[in-house]
Design a protein around this motif. Sequence first.
Motif, PDB file in Angstrom:
ATOM      1  N   LYS A  90     -45.576  24.146  29.383  1.00  0.00           N
ATOM      2  CA  LYS A  90     -44.365  23.389  29.295  1.00  0.00           C
ATOM      3  C   LYS A  90     -44.431  22.482  28.185  1.00  0.00           C
ATOM      4  O   LYS A  90     -43.400  22.333  27.207  1.00  0.00           O
ATOM      5  CB  LYS A  90     -44.036  22.805  30.558  1.00  0.00           C
ATOM      6  N   LEU A  92     -43.936  24.122  24.574  1.00  0.00           N
ATOM      7  CA  LEU A  92     -42.864  25.350  24.689  1.00  0.00           C
ATOM      8  C   LEU A  92     -42.110  25.351  23.445  1.00  0.00           C
ATOM      9  O   LEU A  92     -41.869  26.303  22.367  1.00  0.00           O
ATOM     10  CB  LEU A  92     -41.998  25.105  25.656  1.00  0.00           C
ATOM     11  N   ASP A  93     -41.660  24.153  22.847  1.00  0.00           N
ATOM     12  CA  ASP A  93     -40.626  23.984  21.647  1.00  0.00           C
ATOM     13  C   ASP A  93     -41.392  24.470  20.307  1.00  0.00           C
ATOM     14  O   ASP A  93     -40.956  25.209  19.590  1.00  0.00           O
ATOM     15  CB  ASP A  93     -40.013  22.603  21.673  1.00  0.00           C
ATOM     16  N   CYS A 126     -42.938  37.469  25.711  1.00  0.00           N
ATOM     17  CA  CYS A 126     -42.850  36.068  26.502  1.00  0.00           C
ATOM     18  C   CYS A 126     -43.476  36.176  28.004  1.00  0.00           C
ATOM     19  O   CYS A 126     -43.591  37.398  28.264  1.00  0.00           O
ATOM     20  CB  CYS A 126     -41.507  35.494  26.455  1.00  0.00           C
ATOM     21  N   THR A 163     -42.249  33.620  30.490  1.00  0.00           N
ATOM     22  CA  THR A 163     -41.386  32.940  31.399  1.00  0.00           C
ATOM     23  C   THR A 163     -39.993  33.032  31.086  1.00  0.00           C
ATOM     24  O   THR A 163     -39.659  33.056  29.757  1.00  0.00           O
ATOM     25  CB  THR A 163     -41.597  31.472  31.357  1.00  0.00           C
ATOM     26  N   ASN A 164     -38.807  32.652  31.800  1.00  0.00           N
ATOM     27  CA  ASN A 164     -37.351  32.595  31.503  1.00  0.00           C
ATOM     28  C   ASN A 164     -37.206  31.533  30.338  1.00  0.00           C
ATOM     29  O   ASN A 164     -36.430  31.874  29.854  1.00  0.00           O
ATOM     30  CB  ASN A 164     -36.432  32.411  32.817  1.00  0.00           C
ATOM     31  N   ASP A 165     -37.890  30.489  30.553  1.00  0.00           N
ATOM     32  CA  ASP A 165     -37.706  29.414  29.708  1.00  0.00           C
ATOM     33  C   ASP A 165     -38.126  29.907  28.369  1.00  0.00           C
ATOM     34  O   ASP A 165     -37.300  29.535  27.381  1.00  0.00           O
ATOM     35  CB  ASP A 165     -38.472  28.029  30.241  1.00  0.00           C
ATOM     36  N   GLU A 166     -38.946  30.485  28.174  1.00  0.00           N
ATOM     37  CA  GLU A 166     -39.436  31.087  26.644  1.00  0.00           C
ATOM     38  C   GLU A 166     -38.456  32.067  26.309  1.00  0.00           C
ATOM     39  O   GLU A 166     -38.006  31.777  25.027  1.00  0.00           O
ATOM     40  CB  GLU A 166     -41.004  31.414  27.085  1.00  0.00           C
ATOM     41  N   SER A 167     -38.062  32.938  27.091  1.00  0.00           N
ATOM     42  CA  SER A 167     -37.308  33.798  26.726  1.00  0.00           C
ATOM     43  C   SER A 167     -35.734  33.002  26.337  1.00  0.00           C
ATOM     44  O   SER A 167     -35.221  33.482  25.149  1.00  0.00           O
ATOM     45  CB  SER A 167     -36.747  34.739  27.839  1.00  0.00           C
ATOM     46  N   ASP A 168     -35.254  32.217  26.913  1.00  0.00           N
ATOM     47  CA  ASP A 168     -34.044  31.595  26.681  1.00  0.00           C
ATOM     48  C   ASP A 168     -34.016  30.796  25.353  1.00  0.00           C
ATOM     49  O   ASP A 168     -33.153  31.020  24.585  1.00  0.00           O
ATOM     50  CB  ASP A 168     -33.643  30.419  27.852  1.00  0.00           C
ATOM     51  N   ALA A 169     -35.336  30.117  25.121  1.00  0.00           N
ATOM     52  CA  ALA A 169     -35.447  29.330  23.860  1.00  0.00           C
ATOM     53  C   ALA A 169     -35.514  30.414  22.680  1.00  0.00           C
ATOM     54  O   ALA A 169     -35.028  29.911  21.392  1.00  0.00           O
ATOM     55  CB  ALA A 169     -36.831  28.539  23.832  1.00  0.00           C
ATOM     56  N   ARG A 215     -34.649  40.654  30.812  1.00  0.00           N
ATOM     57  CA  ARG A 215     -35.170  39.958  31.829  1.00  0.00           C
ATOM     58  C   ARG A 215     -35.153  40.616  33.124  1.00  0.00           C
ATOM     59  O   ARG A 215     -34.294  41.436  33.315  1.00  0.00           O
ATOM     60  CB  ARG A 215     -34.562  38.763  31.737  1.00  0.00           C
TER      61      ARG A 215
END
Length: 459
Positions: free
Chosen positions: A278, A281-282, A304, A306-312, A324
Amino acid sequence: MNVDYLDFVRSKTKQDQPSGFECANVGFGGLSLKGFQDHIIQWALRRGRAAIFANTGLGKTAMQVTWAGHVAEHTALPVLIAAPLCVARQTQREASKFGVHVEYVRDMPATPEGVYVTNYEMLDNFDPEAFAGIVLDESSILKNRDGKTRRKIIDDWKACPYRLSCTATPSPNDHMELGNQAEFLGIMGMDEMLAMFFTHDGGDTSKWRLKGHGRKKFWQWLASWAVTIRLPSDIGFEDDGYILPTLHTHEHLVASEYGDDMFTSIAQSLTERRQAKKETLDQRVAKVAEIVGKEDSEHWLVWCHTNDESDALVRSIPGAIEVRGSDSIEKKEKAINGFLDGDVRVLITKPSIAGMGLNLQHCARMAFVGLDDSFEQMYQAVRRCWRFGQGREVHSHIVSAESLGAIKHNVERKERQMEDMQAAMVEHMRYAMDSGRAADVEKTDYHPTVDMVLPAWVA
């Protein structure tokens, strides 16, 4: 030696006899297969219930559709192939090259005949009693021993007379998953295999290891119903045309939270790893976007977890398309087929979604925005592009953080386990395939003849 004693020893031997049939000419419509493929198909038809663990690009699709075609022809009953998302359509297209007509279906046909292919998600829509055979394409879906899907597949199809399990590798670092394969094929139950060949690893009853004195027996038993092939030479054929191009693996480390001027704490527990992912991530996403942007004329697979990784990643890479788990089947197929057709340049997804079975060798560039502890998923993801038939050198970029070093070491350990397991299987395999011998395992059956008497204090 006393003959009665020999009979006694033989009575303790459990055999899984071949239940198939002989087939001298496996090619359909005059089309020829490679020599090693022909050899494996004949062996699998003779076995009736078998596993093919063949490296990516060695023609698993050709072998499984040909096997299915002969079973359907021999029994005059239909055969069903279950495959991952998008792989079912790919199987249908490939089958025609080998003279086998395969129909893609999502529901039970009214009057089933011939060979069908469907997605695993649709398997509940079919009546197992109507089919003579079933093929599990990318059968590593069975790896979750307690999984609802695994249990249902084994139970629903246990009476099917012909069964074929196909994958590039059966959870390559995990001996335990081989029990799932054996149970699906009706060779031996998981609990029986554990009791016969394995022992608890110290005080941790969730971990099992091969018994030292039973190691050779285990590999001999395995090689009698499963073929592992990394190259055609593993079973005595020439490797012409099956030399992989160079794989270039590039590792990129981003700085952890405290930067380079302090000692980095390596995340060990699952909670620590999640927190480290986390926090970085950036940085990891920015690095992947930079790498992909440098070669903007290439097609890219970006993996990727996680969904957070995919979104970014979608926000950071212009024109990238995301697939997804929550997407509909139609949306997933449209995106993946767009990437296959070349309309989509960058595909972002997870190994758990598109890491199995697909032939994506038109692409020779991929990037991982991080690692997790599943070596199998990483292995399969890389093999979507790095496979026999790939004409270019493949570049795989792994972006991770200094604090996630423990994951890298775990993945490397599992890779060594895979290599050891494959070498052991190959060592015992060729003789078993050529001889067609049954899987002999010594077994002691328990037949109690005296009633147990409990002491009064227990009663």
